[in-house]
Design a protein around this motif. Structure first.
Motif, PDB file in Angstrom:
ATOM      1  N   LYS A   9       0.847  -1.182   0.000  1.00 17.53           N
ATOM      2  CA  LYS A   9       0.000   0.000   0.000  1.00 17.53           C
ATOM      3  C   LYS A   9       0.885   1.235   0.000  1.00 17.53           C
ATOM      4  CE  LYS A   9      -3.878   0.251   2.278  1.00 17.53           C
ATOM      5  NZ  LYS A   9      -4.912   0.351   3.342  1.00 17.53           N
ATOM      6  N   ARG A  11       0.928   5.678  -0.321  1.00 14.87           N
ATOM      7  CA  ARG A  11       0.111   6.889  -0.188  1.00 14.87           C
ATOM      8  C   ARG A  11       0.775   8.059  -0.897  1.00 14.87           C
ATOM      9  NH1 ARG A  11      -2.907   9.033   5.149  1.00 14.87           N
ATOM     10  NH2 ARG A  11      -4.272   7.340   4.478  1.00 14.87           N
ATOM     11  N   LEU A  45      -9.934  11.555   0.540  1.00 19.42           N
ATOM     12  CA  LEU A  45      -9.068  10.391   0.370  1.00 19.42           C
ATOM     13  C   LEU A  45      -9.629   9.509  -0.732  1.00 19.42           C
ATOM     14  CD1 LEU A  45      -6.596   8.858   1.604  1.00 19.42           C
ATOM     15  CD2 LEU A  45      -8.260   7.588   2.968  1.00 19.42           C
ATOM     16  N   TYR A  46      -8.773   9.156  -1.685  1.00 17.52           N
ATOM     17  CA  TYR A  46      -9.186   8.333  -2.826  1.00 17.52           C
ATOM     18  C   TYR A  46      -8.383   7.035  -2.838  1.00 17.52           C
ATOM     19  CZ  TYR A  46     -11.106  12.813  -4.322  1.00 17.52           C
ATOM     20  OH  TYR A  46     -11.788  13.996  -4.375  1.00 17.52           O
ATOM     21  N   PRO A  47      -8.975   5.915  -2.393  1.00 18.10           N
ATOM     22  CA  PRO A  47      -8.256   4.632  -2.432  1.00 18.10           C
ATOM     23  C   PRO A  47      -8.429   3.938  -3.784  1.00 18.10           C
ATOM     24  CG  PRO A  47      -9.950   4.734  -0.683  1.00 18.10           C
ATOM     25  CD  PRO A  47     -10.238   5.805  -1.675  1.00 18.10           C
ATOM     26  N   THR A  49      -7.374   0.192  -5.741  1.00 16.56           N
ATOM     27  CA  THR A  49      -6.839  -1.145  -5.508  1.00 16.56           C
ATOM     28  C   THR A  49      -6.836  -1.933  -6.812  1.00 16.56           C
ATOM     29  OG1 THR A  49      -7.674  -1.167  -3.237  1.00 16.56           O
ATOM     30  CG2 THR A  49      -7.101  -3.291  -4.203  1.00 16.56           C
ATOM     31  N   SER A  60      -2.071  -1.324  -3.704  1.00 14.36           N
ATOM     32  CA  SER A  60      -3.093  -0.348  -3.351  1.00 14.36           C
ATOM     33  C   SER A  60      -2.442   1.026  -3.247  1.00 14.36           C
ATOM     34  CB  SER A  60      -3.761  -0.694  -2.016  1.00 14.36           C
ATOM     35  OG  SER A  60      -4.418  -1.934  -2.084  1.00 14.36           O
ATOM     36  N   GLU A  62      -3.371   5.163  -2.135  1.00 18.48           N
ATOM     37  CA  GLU A  62      -4.285   6.156  -1.606  1.00 18.48           C
ATOM     38  C   GLU A  62      -3.782   7.540  -2.011  1.00 18.48           C
ATOM     39  OE1 GLU A  62      -5.814   4.047   2.516  1.00 18.48           O
ATOM     40  OE2 GLU A  62      -4.094   5.408   2.576  1.00 18.48           O
ATOM     41  N   SER A 200     -14.308   6.208  -3.729  1.00 16.48           N
ATOM     42  CA  SER A 200     -13.768   7.396  -3.077  1.00 16.48           C
ATOM     43  C   SER A 200     -14.552   7.654  -1.813  1.00 16.48           C
ATOM     44  CB  SER A 200     -13.850   8.620  -3.994  1.00 16.48           C
ATOM     45  OG  SER A 200     -15.198   8.953  -4.226  1.00 16.48           O
ATOM     46  N   SER A 209      -7.606   6.255   9.109  1.00 15.80           N
ATOM     47  CA  SER A 209      -6.806   5.911   7.928  1.00 15.80           C
ATOM     48  C   SER A 209      -5.698   6.910   7.700  1.00 15.80           C
ATOM     49  CB  SER A 209      -7.708   5.827   6.691  1.00 15.80           C
ATOM     50  OG  SER A 209      -8.215   7.095   6.368  1.00 15.80           O
TER      51      SER A 209
END
Length: 210
Positions: A9, A11, A45-47, A49, A60, A62, A200, A209
């Motif tokens: 993950k 960011r 925050l826009y994850p 995956t 992933s 973010e 999102s 998070s």
């Protein structure tokens, strides 16, 4: 089937002064439409995956779009400490916004010290579509100023949707350097992932998070 034992993950944190176009940069990164309207960002925050049916780990990403007013130093520190990639956005027609980029670089340096190389920093010059006579900081001037930190500058226009393929490729290359355990080319996977938003949510709906 994919094994997720070594899922990764990452960011991307987007920082800069208010009203320089940070949210428009994020929306274009996600291949979304440009809007002329201005709505102050609290935090978003826009994850993203990606699932790969191979022996590769799941990737992933973010993207955290931060508020332009950093009234709470503790939150600013959290943004920096949680980031793998930081996009420092300034507007070509606002020299003060570039000065804020310089201030943020100093803050990042003081916070992480010798670990500065562990975070990839990119400067983003927004609103390149405006009349050149209104430019208060040129691309060449910004590049010269940031050369001492080896921070590249990417010129973009959210209105004209220019510069974002190059920005995505740099982000993918940076994260790809951190993601070496996969036989597939991580830059290609990350480029695909950055162009596909799966969901999102507002960051203030999920404070843990951050």
């Amino acid at each position: 089937m994919c094994s997720h034992s070594s899922d990764k993950k990452y960011r991307i944190v987007v920082m800069g002064s208010a009203e320089v176009g940070k949210s428009s940069v994020v929306q274009r990164l996600l291949n979304r439409e440009y809007s002329d309207g201005y709505i102050p960002t609290v935090e978003a925050l826009y994850p993203l995956t990606e699932e790969k049916p191979t022996n590769c780990e799941q990737i992933s990403i973010e993207i955290l779009d931060t508020a332009g007013a950093y009234n709470f130093p503790d939150m600013q520190r959290i943004y920096i400490s949680s980031a793998n990639v930081i996009l420092l956005v300034f507007s070509a027609d606002n020299y003060d916004s570039f000065k804020e980029v310089l201030r943020l670089i100093e803050v990042i340096g003081k916070q992480i010290g010798n670990k500065m190389m562990d975070i990839h920093i990119l400067a983003v010059s927004a609103k390149s579509d405006i009349d050149p006579y209104r430019h208060k900081i040129t691309l060449a001037e910004a590049e010269l100023e940031l050369m001492q930190w080896n921070i590249p500058v990417v010129e973009t226009s959210a209105k004209e949707n220019t510069g974002f393929d190059f920005l995505r490729s740099l982000i993918s290359a940076y994260i790809g350097k951190m993601n070496t355990g996969c036989h597939d080319k991580p830059k290609h996977r990350l480029s695909r992932l950055l162009s596909k938003i799966t969901k999102s949510k507002s960051a203030d709906e999920d404070e843990e998070s951050v």
